[in-house]
Design a protein around this motif. Structure first.
Motif, PDB file in Angstrom:
ATOM      1  N   GLN A 190       0.837  -1.195   0.000  1.00 47.61           N
ATOM      2  CA  GLN A 190       0.000   0.000   0.000  1.00 47.61           C
ATOM      3  C   GLN A 190       0.879   1.255   0.000  1.00 47.61           C
ATOM      4  N   ILE A 191       1.935   1.245   0.806  1.00 47.43           N
ATOM      5  CA  ILE A 191       2.838   2.394   0.853  1.00 47.43           C
ATOM      6  C   ILE A 191       3.538   2.581  -0.488  1.00 47.43           C
ATOM      7  N   SER A 192       3.989   1.497  -1.077  1.00 50.15           N
ATOM      8  CA  SER A 192       4.646   1.566  -2.379  1.00 50.15           C
ATOM      9  C   SER A 192       3.705   2.148  -3.433  1.00 50.15           C
ATOM     10  N   ARG A 193       2.460   1.690  -3.435  1.00 51.75           N
ATOM     11  CA  ARG A 193       1.477   2.205  -4.413  1.00 51.75           C
ATOM     12  C   ARG A 193       1.201   3.692  -4.193  1.00 51.75           C
ATOM     13  N   MET A 194       1.135   4.123  -2.919  1.00 50.23           N
ATOM     14  CA  MET A 194       0.930   5.544  -2.636  1.00 50.23           C
ATOM     15  C   MET A 194       2.108   6.365  -3.152  1.00 50.23           C
ATOM     16  N   GLU A 195       3.325   5.918  -2.854  1.00 49.15           N
ATOM     17  CA  GLU A 195       4.519   6.654  -3.259  1.00 49.15           C
ATOM     18  C   GLU A 195       4.636   6.758  -4.782  1.00 49.15           C
ATOM     19  N   ASN A 196       4.182   5.760  -5.482  1.00 47.01           N
ATOM     20  CA  ASN A 196       4.279   5.755  -6.941  1.00 47.01           C
ATOM     21  C   ASN A 196       3.054   6.365  -7.627  1.00 47.01           C
ATOM     22  N   GLY A 197       2.109   6.857  -6.838  1.00 48.60           N
ATOM     23  CA  GLY A 197       0.924   7.497  -7.393  1.00 48.60           C
ATOM     24  C   GLY A 197      -0.050   6.530  -8.036  1.00 48.60           C
ATOM     25  N   VAL A 198       0.097   5.226  -7.743  1.00 51.89           N
ATOM     26  CA  VAL A 198      -0.776   4.211  -8.326  1.00 51.89           C
ATOM     27  C   VAL A 198      -2.057   4.079  -7.516  1.00 51.89           C
TER      28      VAL A 198
END
Length: 149
Positions: free
Chosen positions: A34-42
């Motif tokens: 979830q954090i990775s998706r937030m950081e990548n704007g996904v």
């Protein structure tokens, strides 16, 4: 795009703290994907309660993160007091957050609330409030005019 701005800010804060995605995930109680998706704007903008967890874990300003997420933009330049209905009295407009932070006794359904109960209520109300503000902003953007006008 607000999602990307929020994600870039979050990533910058995480890196400034010297945290990996996994470390932030563990500290905040949020999945690393979830954090990775937030950081990548996904992933879209998270709920206010998730932003609170991130702010605490990153030792960052909750208000700044809420602003970066687009929650704190004022609608048509009006502040919250100006958006209150004309019939609202002082008691109706009372700041529930302030009431929950005061040391006085507060009860729900005849049961006294402790500090943990008050914090939970405050977190839930905060999440609901900002979620409603975001929904109202979307409605105005879709129609071009505020609902009910």
């Amino acid at each position: 795009m607000v999602e990307n701005e929020f994600g870039m800010m979050m990533k910058q804060l995480r890196e400034q703290q010297g945290l990996t995605i996994n470390q932030l995930a563990e500290t905040a109680g949020i999945s690393n994907s979830q954090i990775s998706r937030m950081e990548n704007g996904v992933r879209g903008i998270p709920k206010a309660t998730t932003i609170r967890k991130l702010a605490d874990a990153l030792d960052a300003s909750y208000g700044e993160l809420m602003s970066a997420a687009g929650y704190l933009e004022e609608a048509d330049g009006m502040n919250a007091a100006e958006q209150s209905p004309a019939w609202a009295t002082y008691k109706d407009k009372r700041d529930f957050k302030k009431m929950l932070e005061e040391d006085g006794e507060l009860m729900f359904d005849g049961i006294p609330l402790d500090q943990e109960d008050k914090q939970r209520i405050k977190d839930v109300l905060t999440g609901l409030f900002w979620e409603a503000k975001q929904m109202n902003k979307r409605k105005k953007n879709n129609n071009g005019i505020p609902d009910g006008k």
